[in-house]
Motif scaffolding. Structure first.
Motif, PDB file in Angstrom:
ATOM      1  N   SER A   4       0.947  -1.269  -0.169  1.00  0.00           N
ATOM      2  CA  SER A   4       0.064   0.033  -0.033  1.00  0.00           C
ATOM      3  C   SER A   4       0.759   1.226   0.064  1.00  0.00           C
ATOM      4  O   SER A   4       0.683   2.250  -0.738  1.00  0.00           O
ATOM      5  CB  SER A   4      -0.838   0.041   1.273  1.00  0.00           C
ATOM      6  OG  SER A   4      -0.260   0.324   2.561  1.00  0.00           O
ATOM      7  N   GLY A   5       1.829   1.113   0.864  1.00  0.00           N
ATOM      8  CA  GLY A   5       3.059   2.312   0.778  1.00  0.00           C
ATOM      9  C   GLY A   5       3.517   2.716  -0.482  1.00  0.00           C
ATOM     10  O   GLY A   5       3.655   3.460  -1.040  1.00  0.00           O
ATOM     11  N   GLY A  58       3.565   5.661  -3.390  1.00  0.00           N
ATOM     12  CA  GLY A  58       4.604   6.229  -3.984  1.00  0.00           C
ATOM     13  C   GLY A  58       4.746   6.465  -5.364  1.00  0.00           C
ATOM     14  O   GLY A  58       4.998   7.366  -6.062  1.00  0.00           O
ATOM     15  N   LEU A 107       9.106   4.600   1.395  1.00  0.00           N
ATOM     16  CA  LEU A 107       7.493   4.457   1.920  1.00  0.00           C
ATOM     17  C   LEU A 107       7.107   3.136   2.104  1.00  0.00           C
ATOM     18  O   LEU A 107       6.075   3.103   3.118  1.00  0.00           O
ATOM     19  CB  LEU A 107       6.584   5.277   0.567  1.00  0.00           C
ATOM     20  CG  LEU A 107       5.434   5.968   1.066  1.00  0.00           C
ATOM     21  CD1 LEU A 107       5.598   6.943   2.119  1.00  0.00           C
ATOM     22  CD2 LEU A 107       4.609   6.546   0.157  1.00  0.00           C
ATOM     23  N   ALA A 108       7.351   1.996   1.526  1.00  0.00           N
ATOM     24  CA  ALA A 108       6.764   0.688   1.599  1.00  0.00           C
ATOM     25  C   ALA A 108       7.531   0.289   3.067  1.00  0.00           C
ATOM     26  O   ALA A 108       6.777  -0.134   3.666  1.00  0.00           O
ATOM     27  CB  ALA A 108       7.599  -0.205   0.632  1.00  0.00           C
ATOM     28  N   THR A 139       5.855   2.237   6.238  1.00  0.00           N
ATOM     29  CA  THR A 139       4.433   1.867   6.273  1.00  0.00           C
ATOM     30  C   THR A 139       4.346   0.721   6.761  1.00  0.00           C
ATOM     31  O   THR A 139       3.300   0.059   7.544  1.00  0.00           O
ATOM     32  CB  THR A 139       3.785   1.735   4.877  1.00  0.00           C
ATOM     33  OG1 THR A 139       3.687   3.220   4.129  1.00  0.00           O
ATOM     34  CG2 THR A 139       2.262   1.611   4.984  1.00  0.00           C
ATOM     35  N   ASP A 148      -4.252  -1.705   2.034  1.00  0.00           N
ATOM     36  CA  ASP A 148      -4.254  -1.065   3.388  1.00  0.00           C
ATOM     37  C   ASP A 148      -5.184  -1.575   4.218  1.00  0.00           C
ATOM     38  O   ASP A 148      -4.891  -1.693   5.390  1.00  0.00           O
ATOM     39  CB  ASP A 148      -4.735   0.482   3.002  1.00  0.00           C
ATOM     40  CG  ASP A 148      -4.580   1.454   4.372  1.00  0.00           C
ATOM     41  OD1 ASP A 148      -3.373   1.378   5.005  1.00  0.00           O
ATOM     42  OD2 ASP A 148      -5.500   1.904   4.726  1.00  0.00           O
ATOM     43  N   GLY A 186       1.074   2.481  10.672  1.00  0.00           N
ATOM     44  CA  GLY A 186       1.713   2.409   9.556  1.00  0.00           C
ATOM     45  C   GLY A 186       1.216   3.318   8.262  1.00  0.00           C
ATOM     46  O   GLY A 186       1.689   4.261   7.505  1.00  0.00           O
ATOM     47  N   GLY A 187      -0.374   3.393   8.295  1.00  0.00           N
ATOM     48  CA  GLY A 187      -1.091   4.122   7.301  1.00  0.00           C
ATOM     49  C   GLY A 187      -0.837   5.509   7.620  1.00  0.00           C
ATOM     50  O   GLY A 187      -0.793   6.464   6.674  1.00  0.00           O
ATOM     51  N   ARG A 200       2.767   6.665   6.288  1.00  0.00           N
ATOM     52  CA  ARG A 200       2.686   6.688   5.004  1.00  0.00           C
ATOM     53  C   ARG A 200       2.019   7.912   4.574  1.00  0.00           C
ATOM     54  O   ARG A 200       2.168   8.712   3.499  1.00  0.00           O
ATOM     55  CB  ARG A 200       1.614   5.460   4.655  1.00  0.00           C
ATOM     56  CG  ARG A 200       1.462   5.520   2.968  1.00  0.00           C
ATOM     57  CD  ARG A 200       0.382   4.509   2.779  1.00  0.00           C
ATOM     58  NE  ARG A 200      -0.743   5.193   3.185  1.00  0.00           N
ATOM     59  CZ  ARG A 200      -1.669   4.515   3.527  1.00  0.00           C
ATOM     60  NH1 ARG A 200      -1.866   3.014   3.545  1.00  0.00           N
ATOM     61  NH2 ARG A 200      -2.995   5.184   3.824  1.00  0.00           N
ATOM     62  N   ASP A 201       0.891   8.370   5.019  1.00  0.00           N
ATOM     63  CA  ASP A 201       0.022   9.434   4.397  1.00  0.00           C
ATOM     64  C   ASP A 201       0.860  10.954   4.816  1.00  0.00           C
ATOM     65  O   ASP A 201       0.986  11.797   4.066  1.00  0.00           O
ATOM     66  CB  ASP A 201      -1.166   9.631   5.007  1.00  0.00           C
ATOM     67  CG  ASP A 201      -2.133   8.547   4.566  1.00  0.00           C
ATOM     68  OD1 ASP A 201      -1.756   7.941   3.628  1.00  0.00           O
ATOM     69  OD2 ASP A 201      -3.387   8.298   5.344  1.00  0.00           O
TER      70      ASP A 201
END
Length: 210
Positions: free
Chosen positions: A25-26, A30, A43-44, A47, A101, A137-138, A141-142
């Motif tokens: 999801s990350g 990206g 980012l992966a 996250t 996610d 994690g989310g 990431r955001d």
């Protein structure tokens, strides 16, 4: 003893699976924002591991599993590379970032709750810690992608993670099989999250002044 070892193995496997899908999801986010390979991998990774690190620090599991073991880094990098090279195919799926996610959210929520119960936390805080583990994690990431975190908007996100934690807590006190309870909790979270997205369910929110 064998049953306990099996239960711990299940938690560890689910933790790695959750890291993998969160990393996807990350990396998907990206890739959509045009990041280069290094940015996608960063980012992966964050996250995949941030929620688990927060969880372990709060229950006193030091060093956190994501740092003590190389497996989490390997899983996140593998997910990031696969997503980077095949993001166009993944992007053909409907709401791919949201789906992965949701899966990661559910897995981290149930694993976090189970670890909290194993650490002898009371049941309300065990469910809350599961929720924190799921949304961490989310959120990072955001933030790194310069978006308002989903959990701070009116979407059904943290509530879905909390529901998963409560399922695990209920199963724990009813002495149901741990594997069944963890899968049921994760499925509950994914169902609530994806249903909320499909039907546009939202929590009440304050309208900004004009």
């Amino acid at each position: 003893m064998v049953g306990m070892d099996t239960a711990h193995l299940l938690v560890r496997v689910l933790d790695l699976v959750g890291a993998f899908v969160f990393a996807i999801s990350g990396a998907m986010l990206g890739s959509r924002q045009g990041m280069d390979l290094f940015g996608v991998l960063v980012l992966a990774f964050v996250t995949a591991v941030f929620g688990g690190i927060v969880r372990d620090l709060l229950i006193g599991a030091i060093p956190p599993a994501a740092i003590a073991s190389w497996h989490y880094l390997a899983v996140a990098m593998a997910a990031g590379l696969l997503t980077f090279w095949f993001h166009e195919r993944l992007d053909r799926l409907r709401h791919p970032v949201l789906f992965f996610d949701a899966v990661g959210l559910g897995i981290f929520a149930v694993v976090g709750t189970q670890k909290a119960l194993d650490a002898a936390l009371n049941w309300p805080m065990a469910a809350v810690l599961g929720m924190i583990s799921g949304v961490g994690g989310g959120m990072i990431r955001d933030v790194l992608a310069a978006r308002t975190p989903v959990v701070l908007r009116s979407d059904i996100y943290a509530v879905a993670a909390l529901a998963a934690g409560l399922v695990v807590v209920a199963g724990f006190y009813l002495e149901l099989p741990e594997s069944l309870v963890t899968l049921a909790g994760a499925a509950t979270c994914v169902f609530l999250r994806m249903t909320a997205i499909y039907w546009n369910w939202r929590l009440p929110s304050v309208k900004p002044p004009e």
